[in-house]
Design a protein around this motif. Sequence first.
Motif, short mmCIF file in Angstrom:
data_model
loop_
_atom_site.label_atom_id
_atom_site.label_comp_id
_atom_site.label_asym_id
_atom_site.label_seq_id
_atom_site.Cartn_x
_atom_site.Cartn_y
_atom_site.Cartn_z
N GLU A 74 0.66 -1.18 0.17
CA GLU A 74 -0.08 -0.07 0.05
C GLU A 74 0.95 1.21 -0.04
O GLU A 74 0.53 2.24 -0.68
N ALA A 75 1.93 1.41 0.72
CA ALA A 75 2.99 2.29 0.78
C ALA A 75 3.38 2.74 -0.43
O ALA A 75 3.53 3.83 -1.07
N VAL A 76 3.98 1.68 -1.34
CA VAL A 76 4.60 1.94 -2.54
C VAL A 76 3.34 2.59 -3.60
O VAL A 76 3.65 3.62 -4.34
N LYS A 77 1.98 1.87 -3.57
CA LYS A 77 0.91 2.66 -4.35
C LYS A 77 0.70 4.06 -3.98
O LYS A 77 0.69 4.83 -4.85
N LEU A 78 0.41 4.27 -2.70
CA LEU A 78 0.35 5.60 -2.21
C LEU A 78 1.20 6.77 -2.82
O LEU A 78 1.01 7.66 -3.19
N ILE A 79 2.75 6.15 -2.61
CA ILE A 79 3.64 7.19 -3.04
C ILE A 79 3.78 7.33 -4.29
O ILE A 79 3.86 8.64 -4.86
N GLU A 80 3.46 6.28 -5.10
CA GLU A 80 3.37 6.57 -6.56
C GLU A 80 2.38 7.38 -7.16
O GLU A 80 2.52 8.33 -7.94
N ASN A 81 1.04 7.28 -6.45
CA ASN A 81 -0.02 8.11 -7.04
C ASN A 81 -0.08 9.38 -6.36
O ASN A 81 -0.50 10.48 -6.89
N LEU A 82 0.19 9.32 -5.13
CA LEU A 82 0.07 11.00 -4.43
C LEU A 82 1.39 11.85 -4.19
O LEU A 82 1.26 12.93 -3.89
#
Length: 257
Positions: free
Chosen positions: A45-53
């Motif tokens: 979830e961390a990787v996805k959040l960092i990539e998107n936000l």
Amino acid sequence: MLTRATSTLSAILVDDEQLACEELSYLLKEFPDVEVLGTGRNGLEAVKLIENLEPDVVFLDVQMPGLDGFGVIQKLRDKNIPLPHFILATAYDQYAIEAFRWEALDYLLKPIEKERLALAVERARKAITETKSPQTEGPVLKLGPQRTKLLVKSNNRNFIVDAQDVVYATIDDGLITVVATNVEGESNYRTIEELQSNLDPDTFWRVHRSFLVNIHRIKEVIPWFKSSFQLRMDDKKQSEIPVSRVQTKRLRALLKL
């Protein structure tokens, strides 16, 4: 990473213990210039959040099931995603040396004390201020001859596509996919920056670190998370593409939102 012309410090909190995440979120309310964009409970979830936000700073738990804090940093590096500043948090002090080997900005021991958190936030402010540029929001591209045709590989065939027919391009794990009106396939370019530098800058816009869009192929602007937007494109799948927080200001100006 790209920086914002604002004093707000955007943050993401990631911890597999919900109470710890809620406690940190509560403590950060004492810092009005810190905006929490989202929270995650594991490394993926961390990787996805960092990539998107695209946050300025990530408060990241070290010990998490599956992908731990150090694994998150490695995953981002493997995907060539510009790193935010990391403030690692854990109940154990034996990870401190490892944390700084991974170039973490700071290292907090749980339970986190307000005074110690204030020092970490101030360190983040200083680091971000030092990296800000008074010039442009994005990197300056060295433009070569603008191409009107692109090669797109699909089903073991090489298609020649008019640049104006390209709806958008995206990169994932180092592979660029081009979506055009009549074909979707792989590009022989290595980076989004390289592809962008060969296309008309008045037509193709880098709305996100992972997406390059044809502004003439935007069908709809959709309000999204935290006053940001997504773009619905006019390809066959009606693809929805996130607009990074850095580029939201330009979108508002472009469309007078």
